[in-house]
Design a protein around this motif. Sequence first.
Motif, PDB file in Angstrom:
ATOM      1  N   SER A 129      25.539  19.853  40.421  1.00 48.35           N
ATOM      2  CA  SER A 129      24.695  21.030  40.203  1.00 48.35           C
ATOM      3  C   SER A 129      25.546  22.046  39.451  1.00 48.35           C
ATOM      4  N   GLU A 130      25.307  22.163  38.151  1.00 45.05           N
ATOM      5  CA  GLU A 130      26.100  23.110  37.359  1.00 45.05           C
ATOM      6  C   GLU A 130      25.745  24.553  37.725  1.00 45.05           C
ATOM      7  N   ARG A 131      24.510  24.785  38.150  1.00 44.91           N
ATOM      8  CA  ARG A 131      24.126  26.143  38.529  1.00 44.91           C
ATOM      9  C   ARG A 131      24.867  26.591  39.786  1.00 44.91           C
ATOM     10  N   GLN A 132      25.009  25.671  40.747  1.00 47.39           N
ATOM     11  CA  GLN A 132      25.713  25.988  41.979  1.00 47.39           C
ATOM     12  C   GLN A 132      27.222  25.769  41.871  1.00 47.39           C
ATOM     13  N   HIS A 133      27.666  25.109  40.799  1.00 49.19           N
ATOM     14  CA  HIS A 133      29.080  24.736  40.623  1.00 49.19           C
ATOM     15  C   HIS A 133      29.544  23.840  41.763  1.00 49.19           C
ATOM     16  N   TYR A 136      28.048  16.801  44.448  1.00 55.90           N
ATOM     17  CA  TYR A 136      27.631  16.230  45.727  1.00 55.90           C
ATOM     18  C   TYR A 136      27.910  14.728  45.767  1.00 55.90           C
ATOM     19  N   SER A 179      18.098  15.308  42.640  1.00 54.80           N
ATOM     20  CA  SER A 179      17.928  16.736  42.910  1.00 54.80           C
ATOM     21  C   SER A 179      16.704  17.270  42.198  1.00 54.80           C
ATOM     22  N   TYR A 180      16.135  18.308  42.796  1.00 55.03           N
ATOM     23  CA  TYR A 180      15.088  19.104  42.163  1.00 55.03           C
ATOM     24  C   TYR A 180      15.454  20.555  42.399  1.00 55.03           C
ATOM     25  N   GLN A 181      15.847  21.247  41.324  1.00 52.66           N
ATOM     26  CA  GLN A 181      16.401  22.587  41.439  1.00 52.66           C
ATOM     27  C   GLN A 181      17.590  22.541  42.407  1.00 52.66           C
ATOM     28  N   ASP A 182      17.556  23.250  43.529  1.00 55.03           N
ATOM     29  CA  ASP A 182      18.687  23.235  44.465  1.00 55.03           C
ATOM     30  C   ASP A 182      18.484  22.267  45.627  1.00 55.03           C
ATOM     31  N   LEU A 184      18.348  18.657  47.413  1.00 57.99           N
ATOM     32  CA  LEU A 184      18.853  17.297  47.298  1.00 57.99           C
ATOM     33  C   LEU A 184      17.829  16.324  47.858  1.00 57.99           C
TER      34      LEU A 184
END
Length: 201
Positions: A129-133, A136, A179-182, A184
């Motif tokens: 997740s690049e948005r969350q950095h 997983y 994943s879908y958005q944030d 899992l």
Amino acid sequence: MSGAAGRRHALSPRAVTGQARKVATVPGAQLPAGISGDRMVLFAPKDWVGGKMPVTLLSGSGERTSLSYPIEGELAALDVAGDRLISVSWKGEASAYSLTTGDVLWTAPVGVEMPDRNTMPSFTPPLVSERQHVVYFLGPYGDLSGLDLRTGHEVWRDHVDDGKEALRPPYQPSPQLLSYQDVLIVQNGGRITSLLPRLGD
């Protein structure tokens, strides 16, 4: 990809016609690992020398950049996210490499139990997740972990209640981590579980 006798022709689709055209010939049996920006990332799993994994970055114009990264033990999984190449070894170590500088950014325990290669010949690829950095990982018994994409420090851990049944029979596909958005999503056979990681708790 097509080719013979130790050569592989990298193909690039034309935006207008959708037809493929040859842009470069790369040596050895190289496999695609993913896309970084406008470049294809290829790696040569059978050409390791002295614990180094050759990696080739190939642009649509045919420009080629060669890199080499240290790998401890045999490779279990590989993925590309932005400027990062993420690897997982069968020893249970995850590493992040820069596709710009060629540097090793960090190496850390993957945070989940690795499968037995005799019962599960592949490991679920990491999910970034690049948005969350966060990158997983999903273990064969339902364990999940999240490592900071910038440092490799563990920032999250959880478990999907599939127990030992999460281990697939020999030579069957590994469970999938999506994943879908944030959110899992763990898919294992006919069972799908979704969860929202709470980071920083």
